[in-house]
Design a protein around this motif. Sequence first.
Motif, PDB file in Angstrom:
ATOM      1  N   GLY A  63       0.830  -1.208   0.000  1.00  0.00           N
ATOM      2  CA  GLY A  63       0.000   0.000   0.000  1.00  0.00           C
ATOM      3  C   GLY A  63       0.859   1.251   0.000  1.00  0.00           C
ATOM      4  N   VAL A  64       1.943   1.207   0.744  1.00  0.00           N
ATOM      5  CA  VAL A  64       2.866   2.355   0.809  1.00  0.00           C
ATOM      6  C   VAL A  64       3.393   2.657  -0.587  1.00  0.00           C
ATOM      7  N   GLU A  65       3.779   1.608  -1.286  1.00  0.00           N
ATOM      8  CA  GLU A  65       4.323   1.794  -2.631  1.00  0.00           C
ATOM      9  C   GLU A  65       3.236   2.308  -3.584  1.00  0.00           C
ATOM     10  N   LYS A  66       2.033   1.722  -3.492  1.00  0.00           N
ATOM     11  CA  LYS A  66       0.955   2.124  -4.399  1.00  0.00           C
ATOM     12  C   LYS A  66       0.504   3.567  -4.165  1.00  0.00           C
ATOM     13  N   LEU A  67       0.549   3.977  -2.884  1.00  0.00           N
ATOM     14  CA  LEU A  67       0.133   5.346  -2.569  1.00  0.00           C
ATOM     15  C   LEU A  67       1.259   6.359  -2.792  1.00  0.00           C
ATOM     16  N   GLY A  68       2.437   5.852  -3.156  1.00  0.00           N
ATOM     17  CA  GLY A  68       3.577   6.737  -3.441  1.00  0.00           C
ATOM     18  C   GLY A  68       4.175   7.350  -2.186  1.00  0.00           C
ATOM     19  N   LEU A  69       4.012   6.693  -1.042  1.00  0.00           N
ATOM     20  CA  LEU A  69       4.589   7.229   0.198  1.00  0.00           C
ATOM     21  C   LEU A  69       6.055   6.816   0.275  1.00  0.00           C
ATOM     22  N   PRO A  77      -4.657   6.127  10.711  1.00  0.00           N
ATOM     23  CA  PRO A  77      -5.557   6.103   9.545  1.00  0.00           C
ATOM     24  C   PRO A  77      -4.810   5.858   8.228  1.00  0.00           C
ATOM     25  N   LEU A  78      -3.630   6.480   8.093  1.00  0.00           N
ATOM     26  CA  LEU A  78      -2.880   6.300   6.845  1.00  0.00           C
ATOM     27  C   LEU A  78      -2.338   4.872   6.739  1.00  0.00           C
ATOM     28  N   LYS A  79      -1.916   4.328   7.860  1.00  0.00           N
ATOM     29  CA  LYS A  79      -1.429   2.952   7.883  1.00  0.00           C
ATOM     30  C   LYS A  79      -2.560   2.007   7.476  1.00  0.00           C
ATOM     31  N   GLN A  80      -3.742   2.277   8.013  1.00  0.00           N
ATOM     32  CA  GLN A  80      -4.886   1.404   7.728  1.00  0.00           C
ATOM     33  C   GLN A  80      -5.345   1.571   6.284  1.00  0.00           C
ATOM     34  N   ALA A  82      -3.304   2.371   3.853  1.00  0.00           N
ATOM     35  CA  ALA A  82      -2.269   1.673   3.068  1.00  0.00           C
ATOM     36  C   ALA A  82      -2.535   0.166   3.089  1.00  0.00           C
ATOM     37  N   ALA A  83      -2.944  -0.349   4.254  1.00  0.00           N
ATOM     38  CA  ALA A  83      -3.239  -1.784   4.353  1.00  0.00           C
ATOM     39  C   ALA A  83      -4.398  -2.158   3.435  1.00  0.00           C
ATOM     40  N   ALA A  84      -5.411  -1.275   3.381  1.00  0.00           N
ATOM     41  CA  ALA A  84      -6.582  -1.560   2.541  1.00  0.00           C
ATOM     42  C   ALA A  84      -6.185  -1.606   1.070  1.00  0.00           C
ATOM     43  N   VAL A  85      -5.382  -0.624   0.653  1.00  0.00           N
ATOM     44  CA  VAL A  85      -4.921  -0.574  -0.741  1.00  0.00           C
ATOM     45  C   VAL A  85      -4.036  -1.789  -1.034  1.00  0.00           C
ATOM     46  N   GLY A  86      -3.110  -2.035  -0.110  1.00  0.00           N
ATOM     47  CA  GLY A  86      -2.125  -3.093  -0.337  1.00  0.00           C
ATOM     48  C   GLY A  86      -2.712  -4.494  -0.280  1.00  0.00           C
ATOM     49  N   GLN A  87      -3.668  -4.716   0.617  1.00  0.00           N
ATOM     50  CA  GLN A  87      -4.212  -6.064   0.781  1.00  0.00           C
ATOM     51  C   GLN A  87      -4.868  -6.557  -0.508  1.00  0.00           C
ATOM     52  N   SER A  88      -5.609  -5.680  -1.169  1.00  0.00           N
ATOM     53  CA  SER A  88      -6.277  -6.148  -2.395  1.00  0.00           C
ATOM     54  C   SER A  88      -5.251  -6.376  -3.507  1.00  0.00           C
ATOM     55  N   HIS A  89      -4.233  -5.528  -3.514  1.00  0.00           N
ATOM     56  CA  HIS A  89      -3.162  -5.694  -4.504  1.00  0.00           C
ATOM     57  C   HIS A  89      -2.454  -7.043  -4.289  1.00  0.00           C
ATOM     58  N   LEU A  90      -2.227  -7.334  -3.021  1.00  0.00           N
ATOM     59  CA  LEU A  90      -1.541  -8.564  -2.643  1.00  0.00           C
ATOM     60  C   LEU A  90      -2.370  -9.787  -3.059  1.00  0.00           C
TER      61      LEU A  90
END
Length: 387
Positions: A63-69, A77-80, A82-90
Motif C-alpha cells: 500500500g505504501v508503494e501504491k500510494l507513493g509514500l 488512519p494512513l497505515k490502515q 495503506a493496508a486496505a490498498v495493499g491487501q487487495s493488490h496482494l
Amino acid sequence: MSSLWSGLKKNKRIVIKIGSNVVASYDKGLHEERLEQIAAEVAALRKSGHEVFVVSSGAILCGVEKLGLSQNPRSLPLKQAAAAVGQSHLMWAYERFFGRFQVKVAQVLLTHDDIVNRRRFINARNTLMTLLDYDVLPIINENDTVAVDEIKVGDNDTLAAQVAHLVDASLLILLSDVDGLYSSDPRKFKEAQLITLVEEITGGIEKMAGGTGSKGGTGGMASKVKAAKVVTTTGVSVVILNGTSPGIIGRAFGGEAVGTLFLPKRNRLSSKKQWIAHSLKVRGKVVLDQGAADALLKKGRSLLSSGIRMVEGEFEIGDAILCCNEKGIEIARGLTHYSASELTRIKGMHSSKIESVLGYKSADEVIHRDNMVIFDGTERSSATTGR
Ligand code: GLU
C-alpha cells in the motif's frame, strides 16, 4: 541432524508465513517473480499431499508503494488506508500466481478477537477447515484496516503461531529475508554462524534473536523466536527459512539444513493450555523470586503471592499474564485470580494474609497450575490428551 530436517516432510498440515520483506519493498513494490516462485513451491507441497495455510504479510508495504509514500506511515488512519490498498493488490497477485498452478485461493482476515473469543475461534476454524475441504488455499493476514491496538495481534509471526494452533498444524514455516537465527548479527559480525537446530529455546537463544530486526516487517528475529517458543511448547515444529532464496522449501524438505529448525517439545499441551499459550493477549507481568520460579519449574506448583517480587502492567482478574524469573526470562504464562492493583498490595505476602489486606480472598493461588503454561518443557499433566 539432517535426519531431523528430512523429517520435515512428514508434517501433513503446515502453516507458511511469508514476511513483508519477502513479499515487497518500499521502492519496488511487489516482488512478483519471487511470489510466483513461492506459489510454485506451495503448489508442489499441496500436490504431494500436504495441507497448507499461508499467512502473508506485506499489505502495508504494498500500500505504501501504491500510494507513493516514501516510508511506513506513522498515523494510524494512513497505515490502515495503506493496508486496505495493499491487501487487495496482494490478493490479486496471489490469485494470479497460484492460478498458474491451478490453485484456488481465499482471503481470510483475522483480528485478535477471532482467536481469544472461543466462539469466534471455533467459527474461524470451521471456515478454514471448510476451505481445506474444498481444496482452496487460505491466505491469511491480520485485518489491519480495522484492527486498533486493543484488538490487534500486532505482528504476523504471532498471528502465524495462532493460526498454527487454530488449524492444528504440526509445522510452522517462517519465510524471512534472512537465512535463520545467527549466533550474532551477521550484518555486523563476519564470524556469525547460522544456528541450524534449536532443541530448546533458552535465554541464550532469545538473546541471540534480540536485535536482528529488518526494515519493512514488524517482527524481526525476536518475534520469530518468541512465536517459536510458544508454538514448540504446544508440540509444533518451527522452521525459519530465507524466502528470498529460490527453491528453499524444497531444499529444506529434502533434508538440507538450510535455515533454523526449532524442535517441538515432546508433550502436546491440552486444548485449554494451548489456548492460554497462544490465544490470549498478555496484559501484564509478574517477576518471581528464585523460590517461586523453582516451585513452578521444578515442583509443578501453582503461583502464590509470597513469591511475587514485582508487578507490571494493568490487568484484571482472569487476564493472561507473564511470569518471569529474576533475570527477566519468561518461564510461564497463566490466568490470574487477582488484578494488578490487588497483586501490588499482596505481593511477597503469605496467602493467609490476603484476606486481611484486601478484605476478601478469591483464591489461595495467584495463578492455579491448571491455568498455567510452563515454558521449559516440563509441562506434563494432561499434556498428551490434545484436543
Ligand atoms: N499485517 C501486516 C501487513 O500485512 C504485517 C505485519 C508484520 O509485518 O508482521 O502489512
